[in-house]
Design an enzyme around this catalytic site. Structure first.
Site, PDB file in Angstrom:
ATOM      1  N   ASP A  63       9.764  31.468  13.820  1.00 37.21           N
ATOM      2  CA  ASP A  63      10.838  32.439  13.690  1.00 37.21           C
ATOM      3  C   ASP A  63      11.545  32.671  15.020  1.00 37.21           C
ATOM      4  O   ASP A  63      10.978  33.265  15.932  1.00 37.21           O
ATOM      5  CB  ASP A  63      10.262  33.758  13.174  1.00 37.21           C
ATOM      6  CG  ASP A  63      11.317  34.801  12.869  1.00 37.21           C
ATOM      7  OD1 ASP A  63      12.513  34.490  12.994  1.00 37.21           O
ATOM      8  OD2 ASP A  63      10.941  35.923  12.506  1.00 37.21           O
TER       9      ASP A  63
ATOM     10  N   ASP B  45      21.592  34.049  13.986  1.00 37.49           N
ATOM     11  CA  ASP B  45      20.257  34.221  13.438  1.00 37.49           C
ATOM     12  C   ASP B  45      19.866  33.045  12.558  1.00 37.49           C
ATOM     13  O   ASP B  45      20.474  32.825  11.505  1.00 37.49           O
ATOM     14  CB  ASP B  45      20.210  35.519  12.629  1.00 37.49           C
ATOM     15  CG  ASP B  45      18.805  35.877  12.187  1.00 37.49           C
ATOM     16  OD1 ASP B  45      17.850  35.229  12.642  1.00 37.49           O
ATOM     17  OD2 ASP B  45      18.673  36.808  11.380  1.00 37.49           O
TER      18      ASP B  45
END
Length: 404
Positions: free
Chosen positions: A276, A98
């Site tokens: 993102d 992530d």
């Protein structure tokens, strides 16, 4: 510096593709003696787009309000995982990779195996997420092995003793900025991340992360993360950089300023938002979304949770143009639609056409008026440059692909 993005669940679904994570093509000198490649599995979340879009909107609104920047482990359609080693000799864990969060932790569904390199710091860690999911336990430092060329000594890791809403995740490796760790470990202001320590231990010479995704619908759905620079072989033009925005709350993330037009029609004036990797769709402020919906003639499919258009409307679809730092990036009509080969995986009809532009649920002016997620990043190479507080983009061979 910039914060946390997405956790996603690893559900019992077949892998769609494998992505390699490479440091070998960096334009910066590295001390690693051989190419550093780590495969990531890509899976589809069985909850479907509708629930994911709702969860994403809740997360965006929490960010706009200055709430938790972390997100749920069971939000995204696409999840990217890797096998990393902890300890010496290493025990391997399948973890979410992530770029939007920064704590590294293991132990939720597979026990932590202590070795001679394991050290209990005596501290506790706790990370809460926007939808109520959480993980907590003890902090250790240990050797973390990404591959033979990327070995990190004395890396802070959380060893989970309690968790909620994490699905079958065995852990997570956070590649975001260190300030996202503030308040997550007792007796510690801020925790050095994996990327921080790779840099401090001189494994990489610059805190730069290059991200390449190929469309999941392409014949070669490969990709890579490049530590310490970017992979020039994956781009078809120069990398153009834009500074991190000064507008809050986007400035707390990988935030940038951009404007958007549909064809020749402006739909979003220059404003702040974020880039993102942990968000699947492309979210824009409600007023911009309604202009886009009106211009395309799309209707909202309540079952799927996405805008839907007919084949005739698709033939007339115009490009979206994202103006970022003086450079315009064209998102073609094909790039605006959900991969039709994956329609049924998210509860849609195999022959329908769904759009990947979604509504943040808030009007523009919030300080976080868009999120350029995976569906944007699979068309443009992205560079997250912590050293120089900037984000870069470049075209790739997939920018104009028609595989969706």
């Amino acid at each position: 510096m910039f914060p946390s993005r997405s956790l996603s669940s690893l559900l019992a679904l077949p892998a769609l593709a494998f992505i390699s994570l490479s440091a070998s093509a960096s334009p910066y000198p590295r001390t690693a003696s051989s190419p550093a490649t780590l495969k990531l599995a890509v899976r589809i979340n069985s909850y479907g787009i509708k629930n994911i879009a709702a969860a994403d909107r809740a997360r965006i609104q929490a960010r706009q309000a200055g709430g938790s920047s972390s997100i749920s482990a069971i939000n995204n359609v696409m999840t990217y995982t890797a096998d990393i080693g902890v300890g010496n000799p290493p025990t391997y864990y399948t973890v979410l990779v992530d770029t939007g969060s920064s704590n590294t932790w293991i132990g939720t569904t597979k026990a932590y195996e202590k070795t001679a390199t394991s050290r209990d710091t005596g501290n506790t860690f706790s990370v809460g997420y926007g939808d109520g999911s959480s993980v907590s336990g003890e902090e250790y430092t240990d050797t973390v092995t990404l591959n033979a060329d990327l070995v990190i000594d004395n890396q802070s890791i959380g060893v989970a003793s309690q968790s909620s809403g994490m699905g079958s995740l065995e852990g997570l490796i956070g590649l975001g900025p260190a300030d996202l760790t503030q308040g997550t470990v007792s007796n510690t202001y801020e925790v050095a991340t994996v990327t921080d320590n790779l840099y401090k231990q001189r494994t990489i010479s610059s805190e730069v992360l290059g991200v390449f995704f190929a469309p999941a619908s392409s014949s070669d759905s490969s990709g890579e993360l490049t530590f310490g620079g970017y992979d020039a072989s994956k781009i078809t033009g120069d990398v153009s950089y834009v500074p991190i925005t000064t507008t809050s709350p986007a400035s707390e993330y990988w935030g940038i300023d951009q404007s958007i037009r549909y064809g020749s029609m402006p739909i979003l004036d220059e404003t702040a938002g974020i880039v993102d990797t942990g968000t699947t769709l492309i979210y824009i402020a409600s007023d911009a979304f309604h202009k886009y919906q009106s211009a395309t003639g799309a209707i909202l499919n309540e079952n799927v949770g996405l805008l839907q258009i007919s084949s005739a409307q698709y033939e007339k679809l115009s490009s979206l143009y994202f103006a970022i730092g003086g450079v315009t990036y064209e998102l073609t009509p094909n790039a605006q639609i959900w991969p039709r080969s994956l329609n049924t995986a998210v509860g849609g009809d195999a022959n329908s056409i769904y759009l990947v532009i979604a509504d943040t649920g808030s009007p523009s002016g919030s300080g976080l008026d868009f999120t350029n997620g995976y569906c944007f990043l699979e068309r443009f190479y992205s560079v997250f440059d912590t050293t120089n507080s900037r984000v870069g983009f470049a075209t790739t061979q997939y920018t104009d692909a028609t595989t969706n």
